[in-house]
Every structure is written in C-alpha cells, then in structure tokens.
Design a protein around this motif. Structure first.
Motif, PDB file in Angstrom:
ATOM      1  N   MET A 134     -15.487  -5.436  -9.797  1.00  0.00           N
ATOM      2  CA  MET A 134     -14.162  -4.837  -9.652  1.00  0.00           C
ATOM      3  C   MET A 134     -13.116  -5.814 -10.203  1.00  0.00           C
ATOM      4  O   MET A 134     -13.127  -6.990  -9.904  1.00  0.00           O
ATOM      5  CB  MET A 134     -13.891  -4.534  -8.179  1.00  0.00           C
ATOM      6  N   LYS A 135     -12.218  -5.310 -11.010  1.00  0.00           N
ATOM      7  CA  LYS A 135     -11.130  -6.091 -11.581  1.00  0.00           C
ATOM      8  C   LYS A 135     -10.129  -6.468 -10.486  1.00  0.00           C
ATOM      9  O   LYS A 135      -9.930  -5.721  -9.542  1.00  0.00           O
ATOM     10  CB  LYS A 135     -10.440  -5.231 -12.643  1.00  0.00           C
ATOM     11  N   GLU A 136      -9.488  -7.630 -10.612  1.00  0.00           N
ATOM     12  CA  GLU A 136      -8.486  -8.033  -9.621  1.00  0.00           C
ATOM     13  C   GLU A 136      -7.150  -7.370  -9.918  1.00  0.00           C
ATOM     14  O   GLU A 136      -6.719  -7.313 -11.061  1.00  0.00           O
ATOM     15  CB  GLU A 136      -8.330  -9.548  -9.611  1.00  0.00           C
ATOM     16  N   TYR A 137      -6.519  -6.863  -8.885  1.00  0.00           N
ATOM     17  CA  TYR A 137      -5.239  -6.187  -8.987  1.00  0.00           C
ATOM     18  C   TYR A 137      -4.309  -6.748  -7.921  1.00  0.00           C
ATOM     19  O   TYR A 137      -4.707  -7.513  -7.064  1.00  0.00           O
ATOM     20  CB  TYR A 137      -5.391  -4.684  -8.705  1.00  0.00           C
ATOM     21  N   SER A 138      -3.079  -6.259  -7.951  1.00  0.00           N
ATOM     22  CA  SER A 138      -2.171  -6.506  -6.838  1.00  0.00           C
ATOM     23  C   SER A 138      -2.839  -5.906  -5.605  1.00  0.00           C
ATOM     24  O   SER A 138      -3.605  -4.954  -5.704  1.00  0.00           O
ATOM     25  CB  SER A 138      -0.842  -5.801  -7.126  1.00  0.00           C
ATOM     26  N   SER A 139      -2.560  -6.427  -4.444  1.00  0.00           N
ATOM     27  CA  SER A 139      -3.218  -5.919  -3.241  1.00  0.00           C
ATOM     28  C   SER A 139      -2.529  -4.698  -2.641  1.00  0.00           C
ATOM     29  O   SER A 139      -3.090  -4.034  -1.784  1.00  0.00           O
ATOM     30  CB  SER A 139      -3.320  -7.025  -2.196  1.00  0.00           C
ATOM     31  N   ILE A 140      -1.298  -4.409  -3.099  1.00  0.00           N
ATOM     32  CA  ILE A 140      -0.579  -3.227  -2.605  1.00  0.00           C
ATOM     33  C   ILE A 140       0.174  -2.548  -3.742  1.00  0.00           C
ATOM     34  O   ILE A 140       0.518  -3.176  -4.739  1.00  0.00           O
ATOM     35  CB  ILE A 140       0.434  -3.585  -1.485  1.00  0.00           C
ATOM     36  N   CYS A 141       0.447  -1.270  -3.574  1.00  0.00           N
ATOM     37  CA  CYS A 141       1.256  -0.520  -4.530  1.00  0.00           C
ATOM     38  C   CYS A 141       2.678  -1.079  -4.516  1.00  0.00           C
ATOM     39  O   CYS A 141       3.273  -1.250  -3.453  1.00  0.00           O
ATOM     40  CB  CYS A 141       1.267   0.958  -4.156  1.00  0.00           C
ATOM     41  N   GLN A 142       3.215  -1.357  -5.682  1.00  0.00           N
ATOM     42  CA  GLN A 142       4.553  -1.918  -5.788  1.00  0.00           C
ATOM     43  C   GLN A 142       5.639  -0.871  -5.548  1.00  0.00           C
ATOM     44  O   GLN A 142       6.810  -1.208  -5.454  1.00  0.00           O
ATOM     45  CB  GLN A 142       4.738  -2.557  -7.165  1.00  0.00           C
ATOM     46  N   SER A 143       5.251   0.379  -5.403  1.00  0.00           N
ATOM     47  CA  SER A 143       6.217   1.439  -5.138  1.00  0.00           C
ATOM     48  C   SER A 143       6.257   1.822  -3.658  1.00  0.00           C
ATOM     49  O   SER A 143       7.321   1.875  -3.061  1.00  0.00           O
ATOM     50  CB  SER A 143       5.876   2.669  -5.990  1.00  0.00           C
ATOM     51  N   CYS A 144       5.076   2.048  -3.053  1.00  0.00           N
ATOM     52  CA  CYS A 144       5.050   2.540  -1.664  1.00  0.00           C
ATOM     53  C   CYS A 144       4.396   1.571  -0.680  1.00  0.00           C
ATOM     54  O   CYS A 144       4.379   1.835   0.514  1.00  0.00           O
ATOM     55  CB  CYS A 144       4.339   3.880  -1.602  1.00  0.00           C
ATOM     56  N   ALA A 145       3.820   0.494  -1.180  1.00  0.00           N
ATOM     57  CA  ALA A 145       3.157  -0.533  -0.357  1.00  0.00           C
ATOM     58  C   ALA A 145       1.813  -0.099   0.220  1.00  0.00           C
ATOM     59  O   ALA A 145       1.294  -0.723   1.132  1.00  0.00           O
ATOM     60  CB  ALA A 145       4.063  -1.044   0.748  1.00  0.00           C
ATOM     61  N   MET A 146       1.212   0.950  -0.329  1.00  0.00           N
ATOM     62  CA  MET A 146      -0.131   1.338   0.100  1.00  0.00           C
ATOM     63  C   MET A 146      -1.107   0.235  -0.302  1.00  0.00           C
ATOM     64  O   MET A 146      -1.088  -0.230  -1.431  1.00  0.00           O
ATOM     65  CB  MET A 146      -0.549   2.643  -0.573  1.00  0.00           C
ATOM     66  N   PRO A 147      -1.961  -0.211   0.619  1.00  0.00           N
ATOM     67  CA  PRO A 147      -2.949  -1.234   0.260  1.00  0.00           C
ATOM     68  C   PRO A 147      -4.041  -0.649  -0.641  1.00  0.00           C
ATOM     69  O   PRO A 147      -4.442   0.498  -0.473  1.00  0.00           O
ATOM     70  CB  PRO A 147      -3.525  -1.672   1.601  1.00  0.00           C
ATOM     71  N   PHE A 148      -4.478  -1.434  -1.604  1.00  0.00           N
ATOM     72  CA  PHE A 148      -5.577  -1.030  -2.478  1.00  0.00           C
ATOM     73  C   PHE A 148      -6.879  -1.511  -1.861  1.00  0.00           C
ATOM     74  O   PHE A 148      -7.125  -2.705  -1.756  1.00  0.00           O
ATOM     75  CB  PHE A 148      -5.416  -1.643  -3.866  1.00  0.00           C
ATOM     76  N   MET A 149      -7.716  -0.585  -1.455  1.00  0.00           N
ATOM     77  CA  MET A 149      -8.991  -0.917  -0.849  1.00  0.00           C
ATOM     78  C   MET A 149     -10.151  -0.728  -1.833  1.00  0.00           C
ATOM     79  O   MET A 149     -11.198  -1.328  -1.672  1.00  0.00           O
ATOM     80  CB  MET A 149      -9.231  -0.047   0.386  1.00  0.00           C
ATOM     81  N   LYS A 150      -9.963   0.124  -2.830  1.00  0.00           N
ATOM     82  CA  LYS A 150     -11.008   0.386  -3.829  1.00  0.00           C
ATOM     83  C   LYS A 150     -10.338   0.821  -5.134  1.00  0.00           C
ATOM     84  O   LYS A 150      -9.148   1.142  -5.161  1.00  0.00           O
ATOM     85  CB  LYS A 150     -11.979   1.445  -3.320  1.00  0.00           C
ATOM     86  N   ASP A 151     -11.096   0.832  -6.204  1.00  0.00           N
ATOM     87  CA  ASP A 151     -10.541   1.199  -7.514  1.00  0.00           C
ATOM     88  C   ASP A 151      -9.857   2.559  -7.493  1.00  0.00           C
ATOM     89  O   ASP A 151      -8.819   2.743  -8.123  1.00  0.00           O
ATOM     90  CB  ASP A 151     -11.638   1.212  -8.580  1.00  0.00           C
ATOM     91  N   GLU A 152     -10.418   3.506  -6.766  1.00  0.00           N
ATOM     92  CA  GLU A 152      -9.886   4.862  -6.737  1.00  0.00           C
ATOM     93  C   GLU A 152      -8.484   4.946  -6.132  1.00  0.00           C
ATOM     94  O   GLU A 152      -7.797   5.947  -6.284  1.00  0.00           O
ATOM     95  CB  GLU A 152     -10.828   5.792  -5.957  1.00  0.00           C
ATOM     96  N   ASP A 153      -8.059   3.904  -5.426  1.00  0.00           N
ATOM     97  CA  ASP A 153      -6.715   3.887  -4.833  1.00  0.00           C
ATOM     98  C   ASP A 153      -5.627   3.672  -5.882  1.00  0.00           C
ATOM     99  O   ASP A 153      -4.473   4.009  -5.661  1.00  0.00           O
ATOM    100  CB  ASP A 153      -6.599   2.795  -3.775  1.00  0.00           C
TER     101      ASP A 153
END
Length: 64
Positions: A1-20
C-alpha cells in the motif's frame, strides 16, 4: 500500500484502506481527499461552504 496523508484534507475522515481515498481524473488514488469528497479529479459537492463542511466533519467525528 502506498503511503498517503492519514486523513482527508477536506473532511478529516481517516484513511484506513486504499478504497477510502478519492480518485484523480486518471483513476489514480488521491493523496489528499477521501472518496466522499473527491472523485474523478473533482470535488463531489462544488457548492458546499466552509461552514457546512465543518458541520459535516463534526458530525462524522461525533459518530466515531
């Protein structure tokens, strides 16, 4: 899995998997935004205000 920000920069939803993650216009995963905020390289709600986004974010956090 590629590294991403841990949360959405718009709504702050946490990213738990690629599909998020949302998607860019070329189909790649967005590094910054979730699937609810951003799809195909565009924000899903082009009319949303900062105040409404803050309200939605607060609602999501209260449900965690």
């Amino acid at each position: 899995m590629k590294e991403y920000s841990s949360i959405c920069q718009s709504c702050a939803m946490p990213f738990m998997k690629d599909e998020d993650h949302g998607t860019e216009q070329d189909g790649s995963l967005s590094d910054l935004y979730c699937r609810y905020c951003y799809q195909n390289g565009e924000f899903t709600d082009k009319e949303i205000t900062v105040e409404k986004m803050a309200e939605l974010g607060a609602d999501m956090i209260s449900q965690m």
